[in-house]
Design a protein around this motif. Sequence first.
Motif, PDB file in Angstrom:
ATOM      1  N   ALA A  54      46.658  32.891  41.462  1.00 28.03           N
ATOM      2  CA  ALA A  54      46.520  33.149  40.030  1.00 28.03           C
ATOM      3  C   ALA A  54      45.695  34.400  39.761  1.00 28.03           C
ATOM      4  N   GLY A  55      45.894  34.945  38.571  1.00 32.49           N
ATOM      5  CA  GLY A  55      45.119  36.104  38.170  1.00 32.49           C
ATOM      6  C   GLY A  55      43.628  35.836  38.159  1.00 32.49           C
ATOM      7  N   ALA A  56      43.240  34.590  37.842  1.00 37.51           N
ATOM      8  CA  ALA A  56      41.817  34.236  37.824  1.00 37.51           C
ATOM      9  C   ALA A  56      41.193  34.369  39.208  1.00 37.51           C
ATOM     10  N   ASP A  57      41.969  34.073  40.257  1.00 37.49           N
ATOM     11  CA  ASP A  57      41.464  34.230  41.623  1.00 37.49           C
ATOM     12  C   ASP A  57      41.203  35.701  41.934  1.00 37.49           C
ATOM     13  N   ILE A  58      42.135  36.545  41.497  1.00 35.06           N
ATOM     14  CA  ILE A  58      42.015  37.975  41.778  1.00 35.06           C
ATOM     15  C   ILE A  58      40.836  38.583  41.017  1.00 35.06           C
ATOM     16  N   ASN A 102      29.970  28.568  35.672  1.00 40.00           N
ATOM     17  CA  ASN A 102      31.001  29.475  35.176  1.00 40.00           C
ATOM     18  C   ASN A 102      32.255  29.365  36.035  1.00 40.00           C
ATOM     19  N   PRO A 103      33.349  28.807  35.504  1.00 36.15           N
ATOM     20  CA  PRO A 103      34.582  28.670  36.289  1.00 36.15           C
ATOM     21  C   PRO A 103      35.290  30.009  36.463  1.00 36.15           C
ATOM     22  N   LYS A 104      36.331  30.017  37.304  1.00 33.62           N
ATOM     23  CA  LYS A 104      37.169  31.209  37.424  1.00 33.62           C
ATOM     24  C   LYS A 104      37.646  31.618  36.025  1.00 33.62           C
ATOM     25  N   PRO A 105      37.725  32.916  35.755  1.00 34.83           N
ATOM     26  CA  PRO A 105      37.664  34.058  36.677  1.00 34.83           C
ATOM     27  C   PRO A 105      36.260  34.595  36.963  1.00 34.83           C
ATOM     28  N   HIS A 106      35.226  33.869  36.579  1.00 28.59           N
ATOM     29  CA  HIS A 106      33.869  34.289  36.925  1.00 28.59           C
ATOM     30  C   HIS A 106      33.694  34.187  38.444  1.00 28.59           C
ATOM     31  N   PHE A 139      43.631  26.236  32.747  1.00 36.87           N
ATOM     32  CA  PHE A 139      43.113  26.088  34.110  1.00 36.87           C
ATOM     33  C   PHE A 139      41.892  26.978  34.330  1.00 36.87           C
ATOM     34  N   GLY A 140      40.999  26.503  35.185  1.00 39.70           N
ATOM     35  CA  GLY A 140      39.778  27.240  35.526  1.00 39.70           C
ATOM     36  C   GLY A 140      38.646  26.274  35.787  1.00 39.70           C
TER      37      GLY A 140
END
Length: 211
Positions: free
Chosen positions: A164-168, A136-140, A46-47
């Motif tokens: 999700a951690g990517a959001d943080i 650049n997708p999350k976590p960017h 995911f991202g």
Amino acid sequence: MKYKAIIFDRDGTLFNSLPVILRSFNYGIEPFTSKRPTDAEWFAAFGPDEQEVMGKFIPADKKPEAFKRFFEYYQGHFSEIQLYPHVREMLARVKQAVGKIALFTGGGRTSTEFCLREQKILYYFDVLITGDEVINPKPHPEGILKALQTLSVDAHEAMIVGDAGADILAGKDAGVTTVLARWGGAPPFDLPSRPDYIFNTVSAFEEFLFR
């Protein structure tokens, strides 16, 4: 209220949609691979937008056809997807008090507008930043920074809410306040960066905003 803009993630934050999305992904790639990814493998992918997620498991030239299959299944089973309890009321109250609401999701524009329109909440959002609109997708933090620029809001005046951690990570790198939404009931996972706040229910988050 302290914040001038709130940026929400889509799936697992506003929508209880992950079971349908996982089945849609599996249906999308089924003709193009003999190996079905595990749920953990999907989550790890995911991202980016849906085509790029599926592209991690199938040949690149099959991505457009896989997305057609994905969206066909997603539309056909959208009745199984619901907003989490109190989300609609929370969005209405935030819109009235804050005025500026954005959505930053790894999902593509097509599926995002479809689900927001079907649930009749599209009009709450001033800005939609989708996975097929960023390099650049999350976590960017690109998507968050793009939303802030469009809304003309400084980072210290904004908040990202995601499950999700990517959001943080994206929020930390963008300099906004970070909120981990735990109301989706997902199993605990190791966070790459500690959020500023964690809430287990939408109601608790709303109480925090309007205290």
